[in-house]
Design a protein around this motif. Sequence first.
Motif, PDB file in Angstrom:
ATOM      1  N   GLU A  47       4.895  -1.152   1.401  1.00 43.05           N
ATOM      2  CA  GLU A  47       3.487  -1.261   1.008  1.00 43.05           C
ATOM      3  C   GLU A  47       3.277  -2.438   0.055  1.00 43.05           C
ATOM      4  O   GLU A  47       2.291  -3.171   0.166  1.00 43.05           O
ATOM      5  CB  GLU A  47       2.998   0.036   0.363  1.00 43.05           C
ATOM      6  CG  GLU A  47       2.886   1.196   1.328  1.00 43.05           C
ATOM      7  CD  GLU A  47       1.926   0.923   2.476  1.00 43.05           C
ATOM      8  OE1 GLU A  47       0.883   0.262   2.259  1.00 43.05           O
ATOM      9  OE2 GLU A  47       2.237   1.343   3.595  1.00 43.05           O
ATOM     10  N   THR A  48       4.196  -2.616  -0.873  1.00 46.46           N
ATOM     11  CA  THR A  48       4.091  -3.730  -1.813  1.00 46.46           C
ATOM     12  C   THR A  48       4.194  -5.065  -1.088  1.00 46.46           C
ATOM     13  O   THR A  48       3.389  -5.979  -1.330  1.00 46.46           O
ATOM     14  CB  THR A  48       5.188  -3.631  -2.892  1.00 46.46           C
ATOM     15  OG1 THR A  48       5.040  -2.391  -3.583  1.00 46.46           O
ATOM     16  CG2 THR A  48       5.108  -4.784  -3.877  1.00 46.46           C
TER      17      THR A  48
ATOM     18  N   SER B 292       0.992  -5.678   0.864  1.00 52.28           N
ATOM     19  CA  SER B 292      -0.145  -6.023  -0.002  1.00 52.28           C
ATOM     20  C   SER B 292      -0.032  -7.438  -0.550  1.00 52.28           C
ATOM     21  O   SER B 292      -1.041  -8.090  -0.793  1.00 52.28           O
ATOM     22  CB  SER B 292      -0.274  -5.014  -1.149  1.00 52.28           C
ATOM     23  OG  SER B 292       0.798  -5.160  -2.060  1.00 52.28           O
ATOM     24  N   LEU B 293       1.183  -7.949  -0.714  1.00 46.82           N
ATOM     25  CA  LEU B 293       1.386  -9.314  -1.197  1.00 46.82           C
ATOM     26  C   LEU B 293       1.443 -10.332  -0.057  1.00 46.82           C
ATOM     27  O   LEU B 293       1.704 -11.500  -0.286  1.00 46.82           O
ATOM     28  CB  LEU B 293       2.691  -9.390  -2.005  1.00 46.82           C
ATOM     29  CG  LEU B 293       2.724  -8.588  -3.300  1.00 46.82           C
ATOM     30  CD1 LEU B 293       4.131  -8.585  -3.889  1.00 46.82           C
ATOM     31  CD2 LEU B 293       1.723  -9.155  -4.302  1.00 46.82           C
ATOM     32  N   ARG B 294       1.196  -9.839   1.171  1.00 41.04           N
ATOM     33  CA  ARG B 294       1.224 -10.677   2.378  1.00 41.04           C
ATOM     34  C   ARG B 294       2.594 -11.301   2.647  1.00 41.04           C
ATOM     35  O   ARG B 294       2.706 -12.395   3.162  1.00 41.04           O
ATOM     36  CB  ARG B 294       0.136 -11.736   2.335  1.00 41.04           C
ATOM     37  CG  ARG B 294      -1.251 -11.147   2.262  1.00 41.04           C
ATOM     38  CD  ARG B 294      -2.302 -12.234   2.176  1.00 41.04           C
ATOM     39  NE  ARG B 294      -3.588 -11.649   1.843  1.00 41.04           N
ATOM     40  CZ  ARG B 294      -4.559 -11.471   2.713  1.00 41.04           C
ATOM     41  NH1 ARG B 294      -4.406 -11.805   3.959  1.00 41.04           N
ATOM     42  NH2 ARG B 294      -5.697 -10.937   2.325  1.00 41.04           N
TER      43      ARG B 294
ATOM     44  N   GLN C 245       4.576  -7.321   7.268  1.00 46.06           N
ATOM     45  CA  GLN C 245       3.564  -6.693   8.120  1.00 46.06           C
ATOM     46  C   GLN C 245       4.162  -5.447   8.743  1.00 46.06           C
ATOM     47  O   GLN C 245       5.370  -5.289   8.818  1.00 46.06           O
ATOM     48  CB  GLN C 245       3.090  -7.657   9.208  1.00 46.06           C
ATOM     49  CG  GLN C 245       4.155  -8.038  10.218  1.00 46.06           C
ATOM     50  CD  GLN C 245       3.642  -9.062  11.215  1.00 46.06           C
ATOM     51  OE1 GLN C 245       2.852  -9.906  10.868  1.00 46.06           O
ATOM     52  NE2 GLN C 245       4.110  -8.972  12.429  1.00 46.06           N
TER      53      GLN C 245
END
Length: 126
Positions: free
Chosen positions: A89-90, A93-95, A98
Amino acid sequence: MNDYYSTTDPPSILYKPMEMSCCAARYSVDNRWYCARIKRYSSEIAVELAYLEYGNNEEGHITELRPLDPAFIRLPAQAICTALEDVAETLISLRHGQRASLVEIVRIVGSRLDLNDYAAYNLPKQ
């Protein structure tokens, strides 16, 4: 698995699996046999183990290891690594990552996997 390894004789030559490979290992708490991955050798006769069914770890003696019978390699791992979900997830969220299904992961890296990897990471067979 426990019944199988409890009734078979130990190998005539000391079994020394490679680091990161899977094997059968006797868990010191209940003396039962489980599928484990060799994390590393801590000495010539001791290894750090990660048990795949329950996700627990311990140091074990190499005399308590056996080659993993192919019948047990085909069984899916039972451990659930929930901490990895937080990491994923981290990264997403930081792109830096995926989402991908297990099937997509196998399609991408499948040519570099062996049967031990499929068992250790609970991946679907191609």
